[in-house]
Design a protein around this motif. Structure first.
Motif, PDB file in Angstrom:
ATOM      1  N   HIS A  85       0.842  -1.192   0.000  1.00  0.00           N
ATOM      2  CA  HIS A  85       0.000   0.000   0.000  1.00  0.00           C
ATOM      3  C   HIS A  85       0.880   1.245   0.000  1.00  0.00           C
ATOM      4  O   HIS A  85       1.826   1.347   0.794  1.00  0.00           O
ATOM      5  CB  HIS A  85      -0.906  -0.002   1.228  1.00  0.00           C
ATOM      6  N   PRO A  86       0.574   2.224  -0.866  1.00  0.00           N
ATOM      7  CA  PRO A  86       1.452   3.404  -0.960  1.00  0.00           C
ATOM      8  C   PRO A  86       1.489   4.247   0.299  1.00  0.00           C
ATOM      9  O   PRO A  86       2.440   4.998   0.512  1.00  0.00           O
ATOM     10  CB  PRO A  86       0.869   4.189  -2.137  1.00  0.00           C
ATOM     11  N   GLY A  87       0.456   4.124   1.154  1.00  0.00           N
ATOM     12  CA  GLY A  87       0.474   4.876   2.406  1.00  0.00           C
ATOM     13  C   GLY A  87       1.563   4.430   3.359  1.00  0.00           C
ATOM     14  O   GLY A  87       1.891   5.161   4.311  1.00  0.00           O
ATOM     15  N   LEU A  88       2.157   3.263   3.097  1.00  0.00           N
ATOM     16  CA  LEU A  88       3.232   2.790   3.970  1.00  0.00           C
ATOM     17  C   LEU A  88       4.399   3.762   4.002  1.00  0.00           C
ATOM     18  O   LEU A  88       5.076   3.895   5.030  1.00  0.00           O
ATOM     19  CB  LEU A  88       3.711   1.406   3.501  1.00  0.00           C
ATOM     20  N   ILE A  89       4.633   4.456   2.901  1.00  0.00           N
ATOM     21  CA  ILE A  89       5.800   5.337   2.863  1.00  0.00           C
ATOM     22  C   ILE A  89       5.712   6.408   3.944  1.00  0.00           C
ATOM     23  O   ILE A  89       6.717   6.765   4.559  1.00  0.00           O
ATOM     24  CB  ILE A  89       5.991   5.954   1.454  1.00  0.00           C
ATOM     25  N   SER A  90       4.520   6.899   4.219  1.00  0.00           N
ATOM     26  CA  SER A  90       4.369   7.927   5.255  1.00  0.00           C
ATOM     27  C   SER A  90       4.590   7.344   6.645  1.00  0.00           C
ATOM     28  O   SER A  90       5.185   7.997   7.510  1.00  0.00           O
ATOM     29  CB  SER A  90       2.978   8.562   5.165  1.00  0.00           C
ATOM     30  N   ARG A  91       4.138   6.130   6.876  1.00  0.00           N
ATOM     31  CA  ARG A  91       4.380   5.490   8.169  1.00  0.00           C
ATOM     32  C   ARG A  91       5.879   5.291   8.387  1.00  0.00           C
ATOM     33  O   ARG A  91       6.387   5.501   9.494  1.00  0.00           O
ATOM     34  CB  ARG A  91       3.658   4.137   8.238  1.00  0.00           C
ATOM     35  N   LEU A  92       6.575   4.896   7.326  1.00  0.00           N
ATOM     36  CA  LEU A  92       8.009   4.662   7.451  1.00  0.00           C
ATOM     37  C   LEU A  92       8.776   5.966   7.680  1.00  0.00           C
ATOM     38  O   LEU A  92       9.678   6.039   8.522  1.00  0.00           O
ATOM     39  CB  LEU A  92       8.533   3.961   6.192  1.00  0.00           C
ATOM     40  N   VAL A  93       8.411   7.002   6.935  1.00  0.00           N
ATOM     41  CA  VAL A  93       9.139   8.271   7.026  1.00  0.00           C
ATOM     42  C   VAL A  93       8.740   9.050   8.278  1.00  0.00           C
ATOM     43  O   VAL A  93       9.599   9.537   9.025  1.00  0.00           O
ATOM     44  CB  VAL A  93       8.886   9.105   5.752  1.00  0.00           C
ATOM     45  N   ASP A  94       7.431   9.148   8.531  1.00  0.00           N
ATOM     46  CA  ASP A  94       6.957  10.010   9.614  1.00  0.00           C
ATOM     47  C   ASP A  94       7.055   9.341  10.987  1.00  0.00           C
ATOM     48  O   ASP A  94       7.311  10.023  11.987  1.00  0.00           O
ATOM     49  CB  ASP A  94       5.500  10.416   9.364  1.00  0.00           C
ATOM     50  N   ASP A  95       6.837   8.030  11.036  1.00  0.00           N
ATOM     51  CA  ASP A  95       6.763   7.345  12.333  1.00  0.00           C
ATOM     52  C   ASP A  95       8.012   6.550  12.679  1.00  0.00           C
ATOM     53  O   ASP A  95       8.298   6.326  13.858  1.00  0.00           O
ATOM     54  CB  ASP A  95       5.558   6.393  12.367  1.00  0.00           C
ATOM     55  N   ARG A  96       8.762   6.105  11.655  1.00  0.00           N
ATOM     56  CA  ARG A  96       9.874   5.199  11.935  1.00  0.00           C
ATOM     57  C   ARG A  96      11.237   5.768  11.544  1.00  0.00           C
ATOM     58  O   ARG A  96      12.251   5.088  11.692  1.00  0.00           O
ATOM     59  CB  ARG A  96       9.636   3.851  11.235  1.00  0.00           C
TER      60      ARG A  96
END
Length: 281
Positions: A85-96
């Motif tokens: 899912h393309p939304g994963l990139i935000s979780r990786l960048v913003d949260d991790r």
């Protein structure tokens, strides 16, 4: 149980064994639905916080298991669509704390694992895309690189590509990337589409006004609900009964030719699936 006298395919929905799962499939069948394309839920919905491509494997395996269960219930068949899912990139960048480039690399690795299943005939399409919300230039470019990679892997494995993107009626940029990769643009599908789209094939959300526009435009299209199977959002985005209900509505308006395009001809052209031959085999 309703028989609409035609294959009825929902091009994009999710199933979750911890929520409605196969009960949702039975609702679909009861109203006349026959075939499904089941897209894996986002990895984090499965509690997976990936660090490597292999970490996506349990997500794909669970989707394939649910597809097999669904096919036992359907008059036709279900097929998996696997990817990241393309939304994963935000979780990786913003949260991790990943850089955009690092996040894109991990997502491409996940696409590579999905492509393994596609090459074995266990998926008819890959899934990729880019965020539908505002992001930094770095995240946008990294997301586009993931799409380009997914185009290449879909071409190499001979499957289609479903995309989750921003709301738009123009994806000619993606069509060019697909052509460059050797993937026919008509085998790229924008899920959650409205009734008009340039560049790739549209999977139209089953709002009546979108469908009316798709009928007027006269180009190939698919129909979907994007049912998310989440207990906290019952019926979201649309319930599993919606596609068969809209097929009946189109029949009442005399649009049998349109139904054949959306549920027989376009699925075969895009995914290589035969919704007639797989009906009550």
């Amino acid at each position: 149980m309703t028989d609409l006298g035609t294959p009825v395919l929902d091009d994009h929905l999710h199933l979750d064994a911890d929520n409605r799962g196969i009960d949702a499939v039975e609702d679909f069948v009861h109203l006349g639905g026959t075939h499904l394309l089941v897209v894996n839920k986002p990895s984090w919905h499965h509690g997976v916080e990936a660090d490597a491509g292999a970490d996506f494997r349990p997500v794909f395996e669970e989707t394939i298991r649910l597809v097999e269960e669904a096919s036992e219930v359907l008059p036709g068949q279900a097929w998996p669509v696997l990817g990241v899912h393309p939304g994963l990139i935000s979780r990786l960048v913003d949260d991790r704390g990943f850089s955009a480039e690092e996040a894109g690399e991990l997502m491409r690795a996940g696409i590579d694992v999905a492509a393994e299943y596609a090459s074995d005939g266990r998926a008819v399409a890959l899934k990729s895309g880019r965020p539908h919300y505002d992001v930094s230039d770095a995240v946008w470019e990294a997301s586009n690189e993931v799409i380009r990679h997914a185009c290449t892997r879909a071409a190499e494995t001979g499957v289609a590509l479903q995309l989750h993107t921003e709301a738009t009626e123009d994806l000619t940029d993606v069509a060019e990337w697909a052509e460059d990769a050797g993937l026919p643009p008509e085998r790229v599908v924008k899920h959650y589409a409205s009734g008009e789209l340039d560049g790739v094939t549209k999977s139209v959300m089953c709002e009546k006004d979108y469908l009316e526009t798709a009928v007027e435009v006269g180009e190939p299209f698919l129909m979907e609900t994007d049912f998310v199977d989440d207990a906290d959002r019952p019926g979201a985005v649309m319930g599993p009964k919606t596609v068969p209900r809209r097929v009946r509505w189109l029949q009442e308006q005399g649009h049998d030719d349109v139904i054949r395009v959306a549920h027989v001809e376009t699925p075969e052209a895009v995914y290589g699936i035969d919704t007639r031959a797989t009906l009550d085999e």
